[in-house]
Design an enzyme around this catalytic site. Structure first.
Site, PDB file in Angstrom:
ATOM      1  CD  GLU A 104       9.821 -22.629 -31.929  1.00  0.00           C
ATOM      2  OE1 GLU A 104      10.331 -21.838 -31.141  1.00  0.00           O
ATOM      3  OE2 GLU A 104      10.467 -23.270 -32.775  1.00  0.00           O
ATOM      4  CG  ASP A 140      12.688 -23.222 -34.491  1.00  0.00           C
ATOM      5  OD1 ASP A 140      11.942 -23.445 -35.461  1.00  0.00           O
ATOM      6  OD2 ASP A 140      13.074 -22.091 -34.185  1.00  0.00           O
ATOM      7  CG  ASP A 144      16.628 -24.733 -31.476  1.00  0.00           C
ATOM      8  OD1 ASP A 144      15.560 -24.993 -30.884  1.00  0.00           O
ATOM      9  OD2 ASP A 144      16.866 -23.605 -31.945  1.00  0.00           O
ATOM     10  CD  GLU A 191      15.986 -21.988 -25.555  1.00  0.00           C
ATOM     11  OE1 GLU A 191      14.880 -21.706 -25.058  1.00  0.00           O
ATOM     12  OE2 GLU A 191      17.007 -22.177 -24.863  1.00  0.00           O
ATOM     13  CE1 TYR A 195      15.622 -23.491 -36.513  1.00  0.00           C
ATOM     14  CE2 TYR A 195      17.578 -24.621 -35.697  1.00  0.00           C
ATOM     15  CZ  TYR A 195      16.469 -23.833 -35.471  1.00  0.00           C
ATOM     16  OH  TYR A 195      16.212 -23.369 -34.210  1.00  0.00           O
ATOM     17  NE  ARG A 227      17.802 -19.117 -33.468  1.00  0.00           N
ATOM     18  CZ  ARG A 227      16.560 -18.854 -33.867  1.00  0.00           C
ATOM     19  NH1 ARG A 227      15.819 -19.824 -34.382  1.00  0.00           N
ATOM     20  NH2 ARG A 227      16.060 -17.640 -33.767  1.00  0.00           N
ATOM     21  CG  HIS A 256      20.378 -28.323 -36.970  1.00  0.00           C
ATOM     22  ND1 HIS A 256      19.236 -29.065 -36.799  1.00  0.00           N
ATOM     23  CD2 HIS A 256      20.587 -27.667 -35.806  1.00  0.00           C
ATOM     24  CE1 HIS A 256      18.765 -28.856 -35.579  1.00  0.00           C
ATOM     25  NE2 HIS A 256      19.577 -28.025 -34.952  1.00  0.00           N
TER      26      HIS A 256
END
Length: 755
Positions: free
Chosen positions: A9, A82, A84, A86, A299, A301, A345
């Site tokens: 990203e 990432d 997740d 998104e 990570y 989040r 995670h």
């Protein structure tokens, strides 16, 4: 053999990966999402299976062209945004664009940016996760259906430019409800009584009255308090119970996203958005000198407290070496996750505990170091033994009254040698932890000498306004939103002017209250915390394969579309609404009303146009309306000699002649600093750009062109004696900076802690 292409990203990740993977890999950055729903229309077809219309985001066409070109010649393509929802959506949309160019597509998840972790992910690639993508798509469509269709109603009924959100509106409601509770709160008087004693051994100690006649004490006035004081003064005081025991306090779990935001807010004064920004930097990679770029944390989040076996082994070895075997538990500490935790995670932890904060401090910015230190300390402490206290409780009896003293001393530091969790603002302290002083060694049954009695009048306090940390906790406790969304929610509700901060606490604006009231009246489900939390659970179930994304949208949209049509017909029009204030017009004696205009609410006379009286207004603590009186200044009108008054206008504060309308002279506001330019004797004043942005310049313009975006203050620099400094609002609070030598002077926060 050609190169493999890895797509991430951010450019920072790309640089870190380039060092870790070497010359056989080409690394490219998508710079976030490449596709989204269009800005100028709904972009969803509810009547056609909720088909979304994805368009390339403005400015990302060239990015996609470059990715397609590189993908055409790559042996393999690793999609590595990432790990997740998104990130999965980004990977999915890129895959759609390049699948015709290269069918060797793989999904890789980088939970940390270390050579071992990155190479392991490349060696064990995955397929794209359709369920995770569908969960993100369902969330995006839900948010679009709500926001894009309710917002125009608010434009029509209140003012243009307003927005509603499936989650943000519920967050505003929490702030509004808390403010209503504060206004409705009625303070009640109560009394406490504290006695000071001396026993057979020093030192003296204090005990508080807790019971009378075997009932919890409730002294509501001075008279009842005096009666108890008289009893205590005339009675015999006996140490009726001595309870000594060893207490253990377990360490807290390593950080999850919400807890990191809360603790960083309390300890470091970081707003959640800044916390996540700094954490992202630590995750993506920091240049550590000759070692190159290394991701320092996993990570950021996550809502799981899980730790990998490898990380547990490393931290246990570190604890033994750094602190000794007595600080290491027999088995690794484990922690329960909350309900509905996504366990994909690990918890937020250092990628290598060997990289202690002090070891990497030279390579980090001030905020990076402080946040990394917080994460590192909490992780290490989470795998240490409990702290041990010697706790003592004294019960003192005097007739029908019982008083209690508590105390404790630290016997063995355990995990507190590294980290102690900051107390939350709304958490009452455990009375057993109230003191770190040891009570005297007295024996049960001995008589005590009463040295002093202190009756104290107090009043109950209203619930506190939310700090950002408190609101994150409230959102988390109610299941509203997800860890990855908290920071953006808090930013949005302030950026949209629905809430504002005063002394670090959030309060609703009048606009926020009006919009919340309208939404509660017309969309009760959308504004219901339980409904919103249930929707989050269903989105999780889409990812788990328990619920289909189309099924979820259908169940939601049927009732919602009916409510929407009803609201279009029945929602109150605030623009045309006039709310009586109970105040008399100073010109014509009519009852003044609150009206709404382009720039918000104001007080006006209902007899307009026959009477043109208008005024700004304020509200007291109970919400009662008060006319805002103009503040008279020392400035004198240079046209008529009348005093100038300070007013608030569309573009901020200005000075106006108090003789208005006879004299309509106005002036800009001086900031109290002389122009620093050599040979200029002008004053620095507030000014506005053509777009209304505040800046500060010399009143001798255009002769003098001095200008500053930051407010100058009449404070000499302690380092170089420059006659002024400038104010800056930074993540750590308000600071003063010298524009000449860059000296930084930190202010003192209201709670007494340095920022």
């Amino acid at each position: 053999m050609g190169k493999s292409l890895v797509i991430v990203e951010s450019p920072t990740k790309a640089r870190t990966l380039a060092r870790l993977l070497g010359k056989n890999y080409e690394i490219m950055a998508s710079i976030g999402h490449v596709k989204d729903l269009p800005k100028n229309n709904l972009g969803v077809e509810p009547e056609n299976g909720f088909k979304p219309e994805y368009v390339v985001i403005q400015g990302k066409g060239r990015v996609l062209r470059d990715i397609r070109k590189s993908a055409e010649y790559a042996d393999k393509v690793y999609l590595a945004p990432d790990p997740d929802r998104e990130g999965e959506a980004i990977a999915w949309h890129i895959a759609e664009e390049i699948r015709k160019k290269n069918k060797n597509l793989y999904r890789v998840l980088f939970h940390e940016f270390t050579k071992r972790s990155v190479l392991d992910a490349i060696e064990h690639p995955l397929e794209l996760d359709q369920r995770k993508f569908e969960s993100q798509q369902a969330r995006r469509i839900l948010d679009r259906l709500v926001g894009y269709q309710i917002s125009p109603l608010l434009w029509d009924k209140v003012k243009r430019g307003l927005s509603a959100g499936r989650v943000q509106s519920v967050a505003v409601k929490l702030v509004v409800d808390r403010e209503k509770a504060i206004r409705a709160f009625v303070s009640e008087e109560y009394w406490t009584i504290t006695a000071r004693y001396l026993g057979s051994q020093a030192p003296e100690f204090e005990a508080k009255l807790i019971k009378s006649d075997d009932k919890k004490v409730a002294l509501s006035d001075g008279e009842s308090s005096r009666a108890v004081v008289e009893d205590l003064q005339n009675g015999e005081h006996v140490l009726s119970r001595v309870d000594r025991k060893e207490r253990r306090r377990r360490p807290v779990p390593p950080f999850i996203t919400s807890k990191l935001q809360q603790e960083a807010s309390r300890r470091l004064r970081f707003v959640p958005k800044h916390t996540m920004s700094v954490a992202q930097q630590l995750y993506e990679g920091i240049e550590l000198g000759a070692e190159g770029a290394v991701g320092l944390i996993t990570y950021m989040r996550t809502d799981s407290t899980r730790i990998s076996d490898e990380a547990l082994g490393e931290v246990r070895e570190y604890i033994t070496t750094a602190f000794g075997k007595e600080y290491l538990p027999e088995k690794p500490n484990t922690y329960k996750n909350r309900k509905n935790t996504q366990d994909a995670h690990e918890a937020i932890r250092p990628t290598s505990v060997v990289n202690s904060p002090e070891k990497v401090k030279a390579f980090l910015s001030r905020d990076q170091f402080r946040l990394y230190q917080l994460i590192w300390n909490r992780f290490v402490a989470s795998q240490m033994v409990p702290a041990v206290f010697d706790a003592t409780v004294f019960d003192v009896t005097c007739g029908r009254h019982l008083l209690r003293a508590t105390g404790q001393v630290l016997k063995f530091a355990g995990f507190t040698k590294v980290y102690i969790e900051q107390r939350g603002e709304e958490v009452q302290k455990d009375p057993d932890e109230s003191k770190q002083t040891q009570l005297p060694k007295l024996e049960q049954g001995e008589a005590l000498e009463l040295k002093n009695l202190n009756p104290e009048q107090k009043f109950t306090q209203p619930p506190p306004r939310f700090s950002e940390a408190m609101l994150v906790k409230e959102l988390e406790d109610n299941g509203i939103g997800r860890p990855s969304t908290y920071a953006s929610i808090l930013s949005t509700i302030q950026d949209k002017k629905y809430t504002a901060k005063d002394k670090g606490r959030l309060h609703p604006s009048e606009l926020g209250e009006v919009v919340t009231e309208l939404l509660v009246e017309n969309f009760p489900d959308i504004m219901n915390s339980e409904f919103t939390a249930n929707m989050e659970e269903q989105l999780d179930e889409v990812e788990e394969g328990k619920v289909g994304w189309l099924e979820l949208l259908k169940q939601f949209y049927g009732p919602f579309s009916g409510t929407l049509e009803k609201a279009r017909e029945e929602m109150r029009n605030v623009k045309r609404q006039e709310t009586p204030t109970g105040l008399k017009c100073p010109k014509c004696e009519s009852e003044l009303v609150i009206k709404w205009g382009r720039n918000g609410s104001f007080i006006g006379c209902p007899a307009y146009p026959d009477c043109d009286f208008t005024s700004e207004y304020t509200r007291d603590e109970k919400g009662n309306v008060k006319l805002q009186t103009d503040q008279v200044t020392d400035e004198v009108c240079d046209k008529c000699g009348s005093p100038m008054v300070l007013k608030n206008g569309r573009f901020g504060k200005f000075l106006a002649c108090s003789s208005y309308p006879a004299c309509k002279n106005t002036k800009p506001v001086k900031v109290g600093v002389k122009c620093p330019e050599d040979g200029c004797n002008g004053d620095i004043i507030e000014k506005r750009t053509r777009r209304g942005k505040l800046f500060f310049g010399c009143d001798k313009f255009p002769t003098c062109k001095f200008a500053s975006w930051d407010r100058p203050v009449a404070k000499a620099c302690p380092s170089c004696d420059n006659p002024y400094m400038v104010e800056k609002n930074q993540s750590s609070g308000l600071v003063y900076l010298c524009p000449r030598c860059k000296y930084r002077l930190e202010t003192q926060e209201e709670d007494g802690h340095a920022s």
